[in-house]
Design a protein around this motif. Sequence first.
Motif, PDB file in Angstrom:
ATOM      1  N   MET A   1      40.461  49.540  41.848  1.00 56.90           N
ATOM      2  CA  MET A   1      40.636  48.138  41.559  1.00 56.90           C
ATOM      3  C   MET A   1      41.826  48.011  40.612  1.00 56.90           C
ATOM      4  O   MET A   1      42.036  48.851  39.749  1.00 56.90           O
ATOM      5  N   PHE A   2      42.588  46.937  40.761  1.00 56.87           N
ATOM      6  CA  PHE A   2      43.732  46.651  39.910  1.00 56.87           C
ATOM      7  C   PHE A   2      43.406  45.516  38.943  1.00 56.87           C
ATOM      8  O   PHE A   2      42.656  44.600  39.285  1.00 56.87           O
ATOM      9  N   MET A   3      43.985  45.582  37.758  1.00 55.23           N
ATOM     10  CA  MET A   3      43.923  44.464  36.813  1.00 55.23           C
ATOM     11  C   MET A   3      45.176  44.547  35.953  1.00 55.23           C
ATOM     12  O   MET A   3      45.503  45.621  35.445  1.00 55.23           O
ATOM     13  N   ASN A   4      45.870  43.441  35.839  1.00 51.60           N
ATOM     14  CA  ASN A   4      47.128  43.383  35.082  1.00 51.60           C
ATOM     15  C   ASN A   4      48.102  44.462  35.547  1.00 51.60           C
ATOM     16  O   ASN A   4      48.790  45.088  34.748  1.00 51.60           O
ATOM     17  N   GLY A   5      48.131  44.697  36.858  1.00 50.51           N
ATOM     18  CA  GLY A   5      49.081  45.622  37.444  1.00 50.51           C
ATOM     19  C   GLY A   5      48.759  47.094  37.291  1.00 50.51           C
ATOM     20  O   GLY A   5      49.567  47.944  37.642  1.00 50.51           O
ATOM     21  N   GLU A   6      47.595  47.426  36.778  1.00 56.35           N
ATOM     22  CA  GLU A   6      47.217  48.822  36.591  1.00 56.35           C
ATOM     23  C   GLU A   6      45.984  49.162  37.423  1.00 56.35           C
ATOM     24  O   GLU A   6      45.112  48.324  37.619  1.00 56.35           O
ATOM     25  N   ILE A   7      45.920  50.400  37.875  1.00 59.02           N
ATOM     26  CA  ILE A   7      44.744  50.884  38.590  1.00 59.02           C
ATOM     27  C   ILE A   7      43.673  51.216  37.560  1.00 59.02           C
ATOM     28  O   ILE A   7      43.941  51.904  36.574  1.00 59.02           O
ATOM     29  N   LEU A   8      42.466  50.729  37.794  1.00 58.53           N
ATOM     30  CA  LEU A   8      41.360  50.965  36.876  1.00 58.53           C
ATOM     31  C   LEU A   8      40.534  52.152  37.334  1.00 58.53           C
ATOM     32  O   LEU A   8      40.188  52.270  38.504  1.00 58.53           O
ATOM     33  N   ALA A   9      40.197  53.027  36.374  1.00 64.15           N
ATOM     34  CA  ALA A   9      39.391  54.201  36.695  1.00 64.15           C
ATOM     35  C   ALA A   9      37.988  54.105  36.108  1.00 64.15           C
ATOM     36  O   ALA A   9      37.083  54.790  36.557  1.00 64.15           O
ATOM     37  N   ASP A  10      37.816  53.237  35.103  1.00 67.23           N
ATOM     38  CA  ASP A  10      36.509  53.115  34.455  1.00 67.23           C
ATOM     39  C   ASP A  10      36.424  51.786  33.714  1.00 67.23           C
ATOM     40  O   ASP A  10      37.364  50.985  33.751  1.00 67.23           O
TER      41      ASP A  10
END
Length: 82
Positions: A1-10
């Motif tokens: 999932m992305f948020m603020n252009g970054e991939i989220l890992a946790d």
Amino acid sequence: MFMNGEILADLNDLKRCFSIDELLYSYGNGELEIFLEKIGEHEKAEQIQEISENNALLLIRLYDILDLPYEDSEEKIRRNFA
């Protein structure tokens, strides 16, 4: 999932990159629930699934599930988890 252009890992990544608009969008399209399942947060994913889509308290419910303080701004949440 992305948020603020970054991939989220946790969940810490979600909090570090927090955006209310993107949180609501990912909830609405089902991506938030899938993300929580993928990172092993099955109880939180189940809680997300149980929220009625036309719940007037949706944002408060999401903050509660994700252990976010209601009174904090997006910037403060991101700063606290940076």
